[in-house]
Structure formats: structure tokens, C-alpha cells
Design a protein around this motif. Structure first.
Motif, PDB file in Angstrom:
ATOM      1  N   UNK A 183       0.797  -1.216   0.000  1.00 30.05           N
ATOM      2  CA  UNK A 183       0.000   0.000   0.000  1.00 30.05           C
ATOM      3  C   UNK A 183       0.831   1.268   0.000  1.00 30.05           C
ATOM      4  N   UNK A 184       2.052   1.203  -0.534  1.00 32.87           N
ATOM      5  CA  UNK A 184       2.929   2.375  -0.514  1.00 32.87           C
ATOM      6  C   UNK A 184       2.493   3.442  -1.504  1.00 32.87           C
ATOM      7  N   UNK A 185       1.734   3.070  -2.553  1.00 33.57           N
ATOM      8  CA  UNK A 185       1.277   4.063  -3.528  1.00 33.57           C
ATOM      9  C   UNK A 185      -0.234   3.988  -3.736  1.00 33.57           C
ATOM     10  N   UNK A 186      -0.953   3.456  -2.777  1.00 32.66           N
ATOM     11  CA  UNK A 186      -2.401   3.351  -2.896  1.00 32.66           C
ATOM     12  C   UNK A 186      -2.924   2.331  -1.914  1.00 32.66           C
ATOM     13  N   UNK A 187      -4.237   2.094  -1.883  1.00 32.79           N
ATOM     14  CA  UNK A 187      -4.787   1.106  -0.956  1.00 32.79           C
ATOM     15  C   UNK A 187      -4.186  -0.270  -1.198  1.00 32.79           C
ATOM     16  N   UNK A 188      -3.862  -1.020  -0.125  1.00 29.21           N
ATOM     17  CA  UNK A 188      -3.340  -2.385  -0.311  1.00 29.21           C
ATOM     18  C   UNK A 188      -4.334  -3.250  -1.088  1.00 29.21           C
ATOM     19  N   UNK A 189      -3.806  -4.065  -1.983  1.00 26.81           N
ATOM     20  CA  UNK A 189      -4.648  -4.936  -2.816  1.00 26.81           C
ATOM     21  C   UNK A 189      -4.263  -6.395  -2.587  1.00 26.81           C
ATOM     22  N   UNK A 190      -5.262  -7.272  -2.596  1.00 28.37           N
ATOM     23  CA  UNK A 190      -5.015  -8.701  -2.467  1.00 28.37           C
ATOM     24  C   UNK A 190      -4.553  -9.285  -3.787  1.00 28.37           C
ATOM     25  N   UNK A 191      -3.388  -9.929  -3.787  1.00 26.66           N
ATOM     26  CA  UNK A 191      -2.799 -10.502  -4.999  1.00 26.66           C
ATOM     27  C   UNK A 191      -2.974 -12.022  -4.955  1.00 26.66           C
ATOM     28  N   UNK A 192      -3.571 -12.568  -5.990  1.00 30.09           N
ATOM     29  CA  UNK A 192      -3.798 -14.011  -6.052  1.00 30.09           C
ATOM     30  C   UNK A 192      -2.512 -14.721  -6.476  1.00 30.09           C
ATOM     31  N   UNK A 193      -2.099 -15.696  -5.656  1.00 33.15           N
ATOM     32  CA  UNK A 193      -0.983 -16.583  -5.983  1.00 33.15           C
ATOM     33  C   UNK A 193      -1.546 -17.971  -6.269  1.00 33.15           C
ATOM     34  N   UNK A 194      -1.166 -18.541  -7.393  1.00 35.20           N
ATOM     35  CA  UNK A 194      -1.517 -19.922  -7.691  1.00 35.20           C
ATOM     36  C   UNK A 194      -0.389 -20.839  -7.225  1.00 35.20           C
ATOM     37  N   UNK A 195      -0.702 -22.126  -7.059  1.00 38.13           N
ATOM     38  CA  UNK A 195       0.326 -23.074  -6.619  1.00 38.13           C
ATOM     39  C   UNK A 195       1.491 -23.123  -7.603  1.00 38.13           C
ATOM     40  N   UNK A 394       5.905 -16.983 -15.639  1.00 33.48           N
ATOM     41  CA  UNK A 394       5.327 -17.961 -14.715  1.00 33.48           C
ATOM     42  C   UNK A 394       5.258 -17.474 -13.279  1.00 33.48           C
ATOM     43  N   UNK A 395       5.978 -16.394 -12.942  1.00 35.22           N
ATOM     44  CA  UNK A 395       5.945 -15.873 -11.568  1.00 35.22           C
ATOM     45  C   UNK A 395       5.090 -14.611 -11.472  1.00 35.22           C
ATOM     46  N   UNK A 396       4.216 -14.389 -12.446  1.00 38.06           N
ATOM     47  CA  UNK A 396       3.346 -13.215 -12.453  1.00 38.06           C
ATOM     48  C   UNK A 396       1.949 -13.627 -12.009  1.00 38.06           C
ATOM     49  N   UNK A 397       1.407 -12.911 -11.029  1.00 36.60           N
ATOM     50  CA  UNK A 397       0.063 -13.213 -10.532  1.00 36.60           C
ATOM     51  C   UNK A 397      -0.977 -13.002 -11.629  1.00 36.60           C
ATOM     52  N   UNK A 398      -1.961 -13.914 -11.731  1.00 34.98           N
ATOM     53  CA  UNK A 398      -2.965 -13.786 -12.781  1.00 34.98           C
ATOM     54  C   UNK A 398      -3.992 -12.696 -12.528  1.00 34.98           C
ATOM     55  N   UNK A 399      -4.185 -12.292 -11.251  1.00 32.11           N
ATOM     56  CA  UNK A 399      -5.259 -11.337 -10.974  1.00 32.11           C
ATOM     57  C   UNK A 399      -5.161 -10.813  -9.543  1.00 32.11           C
ATOM     58  N   UNK A 401      -7.474 -10.055  -6.182  1.00 26.26           N
ATOM     59  CA  UNK A 401      -8.621 -10.747  -5.604  1.00 26.26           C
ATOM     60  C   UNK A 401      -9.838  -9.829  -5.540  1.00 26.26           C
ATOM     61  N   UNK A 402     -10.889 -10.216  -6.235  1.00 24.29           N
ATOM     62  CA  UNK A 402     -12.179  -9.531  -6.149  1.00 24.29           C
ATOM     63  C   UNK A 402     -12.056  -8.032  -6.399  1.00 24.29           C
ATOM     64  N   UNK A 403     -11.290  -7.670  -7.411  1.00 24.84           N
ATOM     65  CA  UNK A 403     -11.126  -6.258  -7.752  1.00 24.84           C
ATOM     66  C   UNK A 403     -11.136  -6.111  -9.268  1.00 24.84           C
ATOM     67  N   UNK A 404     -12.318  -5.999  -9.833  1.00 22.63           N
ATOM     68  CA  UNK A 404     -12.456  -5.870 -11.286  1.00 22.63           C
ATOM     69  C   UNK A 404     -11.749  -4.612 -11.781  1.00 22.63           C
ATOM     70  N   UNK A 405     -11.851  -3.541 -11.014  1.00 24.82           N
ATOM     71  CA  UNK A 405     -11.238  -2.275 -11.431  1.00 24.82           C
ATOM     72  C   UNK A 405      -9.726  -2.401 -11.530  1.00 24.82           C
ATOM     73  N   UNK A 406      -9.086  -2.997 -10.505  1.00 19.80           N
ATOM     74  CA  UNK A 406      -7.632  -3.155 -10.516  1.00 19.80           C
ATOM     75  C   UNK A 406      -7.188  -4.087 -11.634  1.00 19.80           C
ATOM     76  N   UNK A 421      -0.168  -9.377 -20.065  1.00 21.57           N
ATOM     77  CA  UNK A 421       0.953  -8.627 -19.509  1.00 21.57           C
ATOM     78  C   UNK A 421       0.468  -7.930 -18.242  1.00 21.57           C
ATOM     79  N   UNK A 422       1.321  -7.919 -17.227  1.00 21.74           N
ATOM     80  CA  UNK A 422       1.017  -7.192 -15.996  1.00 21.74           C
ATOM     81  C   UNK A 422       1.736  -5.851 -16.012  1.00 21.74           C
TER      82      UNK A 422
END
Length: 550
Positions: A183-195, A394-399, A401-406, A421-422
Motif C-alpha cells: 500500500x505504498x502508492x495506494x490502498x493495499x490490494x489482495x494478490x492471487x498466488x496460484x500453486x 510464470x511468476x506473475x500473478x494472474x489477478x 482478488x475480487x477487484x475488477x477495477x484493478x 501482460x502485468x
């Protein structure tokens, strides 16, 4: 060894090196000032993880069950994390230091069904209403008080005594965890990690830094420390406040390194600065270290030069580039930074973060604050031109969590629909040698009537001043637009009477470089506000408000 689920590494490591310490946790000191610690072998860690995983399943946890995990770094944190991975449940990691408001919002948005915490975390949960509408099961690591639920010890007993349940089938693209940004440049966001993302990170770290089973890692950042057992390393947990690495007692880092012969150390730039200065002043050598890794923010050359004096001559300090959403993206070591790129940094080139790691694709696109609906190569700018850094791999999060806007703002789908691309939210460029240069956060660029200023290149010029600790470029609102202002934090013990002289010297530096000639105003700040996770990322948004008042 390659695994889809990193929890699968524990039984294999327990078989290969059963009596090797998996976790060494420093508990305190004796009257004679020697370290007191507990040790868990790989056999113990794997056995305990199996019992806890079975206990969690008997409690009703299943693949996909969301679990808020608020436990301080300790062996039980390792057990719980690997047990949750093993059964396919989804731990949610949130730094408590992000602030009560952000913490409550993060927990409410992610909707955990289970809360696992130490007593003080449960007390805070009740007082501040964390996860009130979603949490149904409670687990306490420590003494359970008035809130009910199950204790860690009861969970273990249940796992041993109850009938063994079959392990769930966890797929590579299943959600493994949710990690919140700082959250250093905005509200903290939940980042989805897959196995598969965690598994790829383990393989990247092993290959990139040539890490081998049997090594010992001093873990000053809990999430990085959790990788150690999957890599076959002993994780050494020092006694420190993990939310304030910049205020660590240097002896609490140095003594465990020396006593346990640590071969690897991860430390934020703020921690390296503090420990390095102390080590040099006391003539200390950390001869067992084979590598040091520092991340979280660009590491100033002066910090690298100081800490290097504690190491053997051929030992590098690696500074990987990445983010919660993608790590590692690129890597560079201290020898290259000091001997090849630091001079360019002091002349306004930005900070070199090295070359992209294998299996990672990095591109630089034209700067825009708008969503990009689809990837096309015409978005890219030529090498040497500053743009926005975007990555895929392969080390980039796909999405998020529950944030369509982000997701709409930060992900660029490819035309095939099979990838994306992220957008890192960072600015930079690629030079003629294929090296990546970091030029600051996109949201923190300063747009004036005379053009755009990028934070890191401008600050690098002024950071070269011998009495300056660090600087931060911000934009202040004035009647006719935005004025660039440089906030300056001086080194300790610089007398206030020297401020005017230093201001004149900084003004003279500004006019010598095209990119800094717009900067006319310099404000001295006693101590920059920084992020809680690494104590290194500067909160320029807060400084901008302070500068406007000043």
C-alpha cells in the motif's frame, strides 16, 4: 526436485535430510548474553505439518477455504502455512503494519472463513470487527481466552488421534494464497498466488542464486523465509520486530549469522544500512555468508559499499527487481552496481535493476493512466525511451482478488486470450546492452507546465551529495499548476546551521543537469515516512502534502 505444490517438498526433504535443522528460532538471551533458541529438524517439521493438516481437515477445512493467518514468525507459522498449502486451503497474508483501516478492509474484502492468530490478533479482531460477516471458525496459536474455538495444540492432537483422511488433489492453477501489497502508492490490494506460481518462484530462486540443500538462511522478511524449507535450507529466525527492520538491533542479526554460520541473508535496504554501519564501526566480518539479497526499494550505492565491507571479497549482494504481483523480474548484483552503473545513476540515468530473469518477458510501453484493452506490439517504445514496465511469465500473478477495477487497469490481455501482460506501475527503459533501468513509480511522476519529471533519475543526482541521506521529488499544487519540490533528508549529525549551505549546493547541482533545472525549491525533512514492510519505500504522497503545507 520439482513440485506443483511447494508443500510436497517437505516430505521429500525430510526423507533426504531428516536430522538437518529446518527452522532455528532465536528466543532470547541467557544471563551470559548467549543466544537461546529452539530447533526443528526437517523430520519434525514434516511430521508436525502432517498432523496439523489432518487436524485442519477434520475441522472442516477444504480446498478453497479462505484462512486469515496472523501469526508472528515462529516454527508454527511454517507448519500452518505448509499445512494449508497441503490441503488446498488459501492463507491470506496481510501485514498488520498497513494500518487498522486498511487491515479491516482487506480482511472484509477477502472474506476469510477461518481466522488463525496469536491471542493479540484475536483480541484485535474482536475490538475492530475484522471479518465479522465471514469468519466461522477460530484457531489460536497460544492460550485461548474468551473467544472460543480451537487451539493449535488441540488441532495437533485431533490430527494424530482422528482417522487419517485422504489428501485432496490440488491443481497447479488453484489459488494457493492471497498476499496483500504494502500500500505504498495506494490502498493495499489482495494478490492471487496460484500453486504453480509459488513453485516457479522456488525454482527461479534456486537457479538464480545457486541455492543448495543444507544451506542456512537468515530470514528477516517472513514471506521470503517461508521459501527456505522448500529449497532445503535451514530458516534462521532472528529476534526482531519484523515490521520495523530499519530499527533492528544489529547484534540480533550479526550474532545468529555468526553462531549458526548462515550462508544466505535477506534484508531490506533499511536493515542493511543499519547493520552495515554498525558492522563497519565494530570491525565485524560475516565470513559465512555466500550471498546477500535485498529488495523492497532501490538500494543506494553507499549502503552496498558499506555492507560489502562485512563480506568476503567475492560475495555479492543481489538486488532483485519485482513486486508482490511479480517476483523476481530482474536481478543485478552489487559489483555491477558499484563498478558499472552507479556513476550513471548519480548523473540522472535512474537505477539499473539488471536484466530480466529466465522465463520472464519484460517490455516498455508508452505511458498512460488509462486501461489497455488488448496487447499489441505498437504499444512499445524504442530502447532508451522511458515508458511503463510490463511483464509476463510464470511468476506473475494472474489477478487481484475480487477487484475488477484493478484487474482492468493492471492487466493487458493478449489477442489469443491465453495470456496477459502485468503493468508494474513502474517507469523505466531498456539500454543498448539490454539492461533495465528503473525511473520511479508512474503515479509519482511530476507533471509540470514545462514537462514531466521522473523521481528516481532526478533524486539520483542529489543523492550523490556527501551530506544527503536520501531525497524525494514531489509535485506541489500552486496557482498556475504543479511545482516540483525536492524533499531532503540529511545524514545524521548534520547541523541545522549547515542547511543553507547545503541548499545552495543542491541548487547548483540542479542547474547542471537538464532534467533537474525545473527544481528550484528544496525542503529539509527530519525523517521520511516509509513503508512498514521494508522501511525503504518512500511515501512521496505524504511528503507532497507536507511540502504543500511547508
Amino acid at each position: 526436485m520439482e513440485f506443483t505444490n511447494v508443500a510436497e517438498s517437505l516430505p521429500a526433504m525430510a526423507e533426504a535430510q531428516p536430522e538437518t535443522p529446518a527452522v532455528i528460532a532465536v528466543q532470547g538471551r541467557t544471563a551470559a548474553n548467549t543466544l537461546q533458541f529452539i530447533t526443528w529438524t526437517y523430520r519434525q517439521l514434516a511430521t508436525e505439518t502432517t498432523a496439523i493438516a489432518q487436524g485442519l481437515m477434520h475441522l472442516g477445512l477444504r480446498p478453497g477455504t479462505r484462512v486469515a493467518l496472523m501469526v508472528k514468525p515462529c516454527p508454527e507459522l511454517f507448519v500452518l502455512t505448509f499445512a494449508l498449502f497441503r490441503i488446498g486451503a488459501v492463507p491470506i497474508f496481510i501485514d498488520p503494519g498497513i494500518g487498522l483501516k486498511s487491515l479491516k478492509k482487506g480482511l472484509n474484502d477477502s472474506e476469510p472463513e477461518v481466522f488463525i492468530g496469536i491471542p493479540v490478533a484475536h483480541t484485535a479482531r474482536i475490538l475492530f470487527g475484522w471479518g465479522k460477516g465471514s469468519i466461522k471458525k477460530l484457531i489460536t496459536v497460544g492460550r485461548r481466552l474468551f473467544w472460543g474455538g480451537t487451539t493449535y495444540n488441540q488441532l495437533r492432537e485431533r490430527g494424530w488421534m482422528a482417522k487419517t483422511m485422504p489428501w485432496p488433489q490440488v491443481q497447479p492453477d488453484d489459488v494457493a494464497a492471497i498476499l496483500f501489497t504494502s500500500g505504498s502508492t495506494g490502498p493495499p490490494k489482495g494478490v492471487i498466488y496460484q500453486h504453480q506460481m509459488f513453485a516457479s518462484q522456488v525454482m527461479q530462486l534456486r537457479s538464480l542464486y545457486d541455492i543448495r540443500p543444507g544451506e542456512r538462511d537468515l530470514a528477516t522478511f517472513p514471506l521470503f523465509g517461508l521459501f527456505a524449507p522448500a529449497l532445503g535450507m535451514t530458516s534462521i529466525l532472528p529476534r526482531m520486530d519484523y515490521t520495523r527492520p530499519g530499527l533492528v538491533d544489529p547484534k540480533e542479526i550479526i550474532d545468529p549469522i555468526q553462531q549458526f554460520q548462515a550462508t544466505t541473508m535477506f534484508g531490506s535496504p533499511a536493515l542493511l544500512e543499519r547493520v552495515g554501519s554498525y558492522g563497519v564501526d565494530h570491525g565485524i566480518k560475516l565470513s559465512s555468508l555466500q550471498r546477500v539479497i535485498s529488495a523492497g526499494a532501490p538500494v543506494r550505492t553507499a549502503i552496498l559499499q558499506t555492507f560489502t565491507r562485512l563480506l568476503e571479497p567475492d560475495v555479492p549482494i543481489h538486488t532483485p527487481y519485482g513486486a508482490t504481483e511479480a517476483l523476481p523480474v530482474a536481478n543485478i548484483d552489487s559489483r555491477t552496481l558499484i563498478s558499472e552503473t552507479s556513476q550513471a545513476t548519480s548523473q540522472g540515468a535512474g537505477v539499473c535493476v539488471g536484466v530480466q530473469v529466465p522465463d520472464m518477458v519484460l517490455r516498455v510501453i508508452r505511458i498512460t493512466d488509462e486501461p489497455i484493452r488488448e496487447w499489441h506490439d505498437a504499444l512499445c517504445v524504442p530502447n532508451g525511451e522511458i515508458g511503463e514496465l510490463v511483464v509476463r511469465g510464470s511468476v506473475v500473478s494472474p489477478a487481484y482478488d475480487r477487484s475488477h477495477e484493478a484487474n482492468a487497469l493492471m492487466k493487458i490481455p493478449t489477442p489469443s486470450g491465453l495470456g496477459f501482460y502485468h503493468r508494474m506501475g513502474d517507469l523505466g527503459y531498456i539500454d543498448e546492452h539490454g539492461r533495465i533501468w528503473f525511473c520511479g513509480r508512474k503515479s509519482q511522476r511530476v507533471i509540470t507546465n514545462m514537462g514531466t519529471l521522473f523521481t528516481i533519475p532526478c533524486e539520483g543526482i542529489f543523492n550523490a551529495h556527501p551530506e544527503v541521506r536520501r531525497t524525494a521529488l514531489v509535485g506541489c499544487r500552486v496557482p498556475d499548476g504543479i511545482e516540483p519540490v525536492l524533499c531532503v533528508e540529511l545524514k545524521p549529525n548534520v547541523a541545522k546551521k549547515e542547511h543553507e549551505r547545503i541548499r545552495r549546493e543542491l541548487q547548483a547541482l540542479a542547474v547542471q543537469h537538464t532534467i533537474t533545472r525545473q527544481i528550484k525549491r528544496f525542503l529539509f525533512h527530519p525523517a521520511f515516512p516509509v513503508d512498514i514492510r521494508h522501511n525503504a519505500k518512500i511515501f512521496r504522497e505524504r511528503l507532497a502534502k507536507w511540502a504543500e503545507r511547508a
